[in-house]
Motif scaffolding. Sequence first.
Motif, PDB file in Angstrom:
ATOM      1  N   GLN A 181     -76.465   0.787 110.249  1.00  0.00           N
ATOM      2  CA  GLN A 181     -77.654   1.479 109.760  1.00  0.00           C
ATOM      3  C   GLN A 181     -77.344   2.463 108.639  1.00  0.00           C
ATOM      4  O   GLN A 181     -78.010   3.488 108.487  1.00  0.00           O
TER       5      GLN A 181
ATOM      6  N   ARG B  66     -77.301   3.139 104.598  1.00  0.00           N
ATOM      7  CA  ARG B  66     -77.974   2.627 103.419  1.00  0.00           C
ATOM      8  C   ARG B  66     -76.978   1.901 102.525  1.00  0.00           C
ATOM      9  O   ARG B  66     -75.791   2.253 102.490  1.00  0.00           O
TER      10      ARG B  66
ATOM     11  N   ASP C  77     -75.053   4.117 100.315  1.00  0.00           N
ATOM     12  CA  ASP C  77     -74.056   4.930 101.005  1.00  0.00           C
ATOM     13  C   ASP C  77     -72.830   4.097 101.355  1.00  0.00           C
ATOM     14  O   ASP C  77     -71.689   4.580 101.264  1.00  0.00           O
TER      15      ASP C  77
END
Length: 232
Positions: free
Chosen positions: A214, A216, A219
Motif C-alpha cells: 500500500q 504509493r 514513494d
Amino acid sequence: MRSALGRRAKKLRICGIRTVWDPVGDGEFFCPGCGGDRNYHRLTGRRRFAVLGVPMLARGTVGPVVECAACRNRFGTDALDHPTTTRLSTMLRDAVHAVALGVLVAGGTTSRPVLEAATATVRGAGFDDCTEEQLRTVVEVLAADTGHGSDPAAEACGAALAIELHEVLEPLAPHLAPAGREAVLLQGARIALADGPYGPAEREVLTIVGGALQLRAEDTARLLAEAARTPS
C-alpha cells in the motif's frame, strides 16, 4: 437538594434496565486496553427491564462485544481484526521471506552476494535455520512457474510468486506504520543491490512489493532510488 437527589437515586435502584451477558466464544486477541495479547470472552447481551434487581421484561439484545479476561474492559468485535503480537510477528516474518524469494527469482541465485544477503535477511526476520542451499532450492521450484499473463512483473517473478506476494503482504500492510512498510520494501531492495544496480526484473518485483504494501507508486520509486544511492 440532597434529598431530591437521594430520592432520584433510590428510584433508579428500584427499577431500571439491566443487561444480562452470555458468553458465546473465547480466544486470544490484542487488547487495546492492556496493550498486549490477552484472552477474551465474546459476549452477547439481553436487555431486561428490572425491578429491585429482578429482570422482568425483555428490552432487546445488545452486542456482541469482546471482554478482556484481564482488564475486563469491553470492546467492539472489530478489536478482533487486529492481529495478536505473536500473529503479527509471524506475518512480518513471512512477508520478508516472500520478498526475498521474489527478488531471488527475478535476479537468479548465481550471484553469491545476493544469495548471502537474502539468507541473512531471512534469518534476521526469524527463520534462524535458513541456509543458502534452502533458498536456492525454493527459488528453483518457483522459477519453474514462468507465468504467461500480460503483466511483465508476473512473468518476471513467476505467476505463483506474484500472487503470493500480494497474499502475504496485503493483509499485513494495514497493521504496519508507513515506516514499517517501507522497511520491508528496503530489505528487498538491499538484497537486489548486493551485486550492483537493479536488474529490470528485480525492479519490477520490488514495484509489486511496494504496491502490495500500500505504498504509493511515487514513494516506491523514491525509496528504491534512495536505496540505490546509499552505500551498502
